[in-house]
Design a protein around this motif. Structure first.
Motif, PDB file in Angstrom:
ATOM      1  N   ILE A  18      53.888   3.521  30.977  1.00 56.51           N
ATOM      2  CA  ILE A  18      53.243   4.830  30.920  1.00 56.51           C
ATOM      3  C   ILE A  18      53.306   5.398  29.502  1.00 56.51           C
ATOM      4  O   ILE A  18      54.325   5.272  28.813  1.00 56.51           O
ATOM      5  N   SER A  19      52.218   6.006  29.064  1.00 59.04           N
ATOM      6  CA  SER A  19      52.206   6.767  27.811  1.00 59.04           C
ATOM      7  C   SER A  19      52.152   8.236  28.177  1.00 59.04           C
ATOM      8  O   SER A  19      51.323   8.646  29.007  1.00 59.04           O
ATOM      9  N   ILE A  20      53.025   9.030  27.577  1.00 60.30           N
ATOM     10  CA  ILE A  20      53.031  10.481  27.804  1.00 60.30           C
ATOM     11  C   ILE A  20      52.869  11.172  26.462  1.00 60.30           C
ATOM     12  O   ILE A  20      53.726  11.068  25.585  1.00 60.30           O
ATOM     13  N   ASN A  22      52.300  14.753  24.521  1.00 58.24           N
ATOM     14  CA  ASN A  22      52.582  16.162  24.754  1.00 58.24           C
ATOM     15  C   ASN A  22      51.826  17.080  23.816  1.00 58.24           C
ATOM     16  O   ASN A  22      51.468  16.705  22.692  1.00 58.24           O
ATOM     17  N   LYS A  56      46.797  20.147  37.411  1.00 53.34           N
ATOM     18  CA  LYS A  56      46.667  18.696  37.281  1.00 53.34           C
ATOM     19  C   LYS A  56      45.213  18.297  37.415  1.00 53.34           C
ATOM     20  O   LYS A  56      44.468  18.841  38.238  1.00 53.34           O
ATOM     21  N   GLU A  58      43.000  14.473  37.295  1.00 55.06           N
ATOM     22  CA  GLU A  58      43.172  13.025  37.203  1.00 55.06           C
ATOM     23  C   GLU A  58      41.819  12.351  37.083  1.00 55.06           C
ATOM     24  O   GLU A  58      40.856  12.727  37.770  1.00 55.06           O
ATOM     25  N   ARG A  61      42.938   6.155  34.977  1.00 50.50           N
ATOM     26  CA  ARG A  61      44.295   5.955  34.450  1.00 50.50           C
ATOM     27  C   ARG A  61      44.830   7.187  33.723  1.00 50.50           C
ATOM     28  O   ARG A  61      45.987   7.201  33.294  1.00 50.50           O
ATOM     29  N   THR A  63      45.728  11.226  33.428  1.00 49.40           N
ATOM     30  CA  THR A  63      46.057  12.454  34.153  1.00 49.40           C
ATOM     31  C   THR A  63      46.544  13.492  33.147  1.00 49.40           C
ATOM     32  O   THR A  63      47.383  13.171  32.293  1.00 49.40           O
ATOM     33  N   SER A  74      50.350  17.900  29.057  1.00 45.32           N
ATOM     34  CA  SER A  74      50.640  16.516  28.705  1.00 45.32           C
ATOM     35  C   SER A  74      49.548  15.612  29.266  1.00 45.32           C
ATOM     36  O   SER A  74      48.923  15.919  30.282  1.00 45.32           O
ATOM     37  N   HIS A  76      49.001  11.763  30.595  1.00 43.83           N
ATOM     38  CA  HIS A  76      49.662  10.561  31.038  1.00 43.83           C
ATOM     39  C   HIS A  76      48.634   9.442  31.149  1.00 43.83           C
ATOM     40  O   HIS A  76      47.554   9.647  31.735  1.00 43.83           O
ATOM     41  N   VAL A  78      48.389   5.651  32.581  1.00 37.57           N
ATOM     42  CA  VAL A  78      49.085   4.632  33.365  1.00 37.57           C
ATOM     43  C   VAL A  78      48.072   3.687  34.014  1.00 37.57           C
ATOM     44  O   VAL A  78      47.192   4.180  34.737  1.00 37.57           O
ATOM     45  N   SER A  80      49.221   1.755  30.448  1.00 41.75           N
ATOM     46  CA  SER A  80      48.700   1.735  29.086  1.00 41.75           C
ATOM     47  C   SER A  80      48.134   0.357  28.757  1.00 41.75           C
ATOM     48  O   SER A  80      48.681  -0.675  29.175  1.00 41.75           O
TER      49      SER A  80
END
Lengths: 114, 113
Positions: A18-20, A22, A56, A58, A61, A63, A74, A76, A78, A80
């Motif tokens: 996962i890439s987060i 911010n 949220k 989405e 991939r 979100t 942020s 996300h 997923v 990546s």
């Protein structure tokens, strides 16, 4: 006065993880938020957005999460993928108002390692 | 069938010169923008036009003059170029309000020597 802050200049993650990314903002009047993705020598392209009435959104991939009380959002990703390696800009705007405009952060460089 | 195009892609010039950057969009959008991305990487709005009318004019030196001959074009003319004008300039367009999805051109890399 940076109203949109992306404090981490870069992020490196392993493919499949996962890439987060911010983003923080200071102007509580902002009511619409967007993420743009930019490859070298190209212009930014729209990725995903969220209105302040939601927490949220989405899209496949990708979100985006919005925490209005913390003035934080942020992105996300997923899972990546190497093709996600790019600069990601967070942007904020007011929906109403005659001079509505996008205010951008300075971007985060994401590197996804194969 | 490029959506938002800019010319030239690269521009190297001397201080004091006058130069123009052209932008065209074929998306049928009614709002166009100029952004500047400086060395600190911030993308900052400079101007916005809606139906050929100026709606946003940030604190940009009056050496910068945008011109919109029609809804599909927004050109940027810069007089008396200075070293600090070196940056990447992006044109963008959207349908309606600026908070809606904006489509960006590839950028014009300006270097003032």
């Amino acid at each position: 006065d940076q109203q949109v802050k992306q404090n981490s200049p870069s992020l490196s993650v392993q493919e499949g993880r996962i890439s987060i990314l911010n983003c923080d903002y200071t102007n509580s009047m902002f009511d619409y938020f967007l993420w743009y993705k930019k490859y070298p020598a190209e212009g930014p392209t729209f990725l995903i957005s969220i209105s302040s009435i939601k927490d949220k959104n989405e899209d496949g991939r990708f979100t985006v999460f919005l925490n209005k009380s913390a003035k934080h959002l942020s992105l996300h990703i997923v899972p990546s993928q190497p093709g996600d390696s790019a600069v990601y800009f967070c942007a904020a705007s007011l929906i109403t108002g005659a001079n509505s405009k996008l205010t951008f952060g300075k971007g985060i460089t994401l590197s996804v390692r194969p | 069938d490029t959506a938002v195009s800019q010319t030239p892609k690269y521009l190297v010039t001397q201080m004091g010169n006058d130069k123009s950057i052209k932008c065209e969009q074929n998306l049928g959008h009614d709002t166009m923008y100029w952004y500047k991305q400086d060395s600190k990487k911030f993308l900052k709005i400079m101007f916005s036009y809606n139906n050929k009318e100026l709606i946003i004019n940030e604190t940009v030196p009056n050496r910068f003059s945008p011109k919109s001959p029609d809804k599909a074009h927004l050109n940027l003319h810069i007089n008396s170029l200075e070293l600090g004008d070196s940056a990447v300039y992006f044109c963008a367009s959207s349908l309606g309000q600026p908070w809606k999805t904006q489509y960006f051109g590839p950028g014009t890399r300006l270097l003032v020597l």
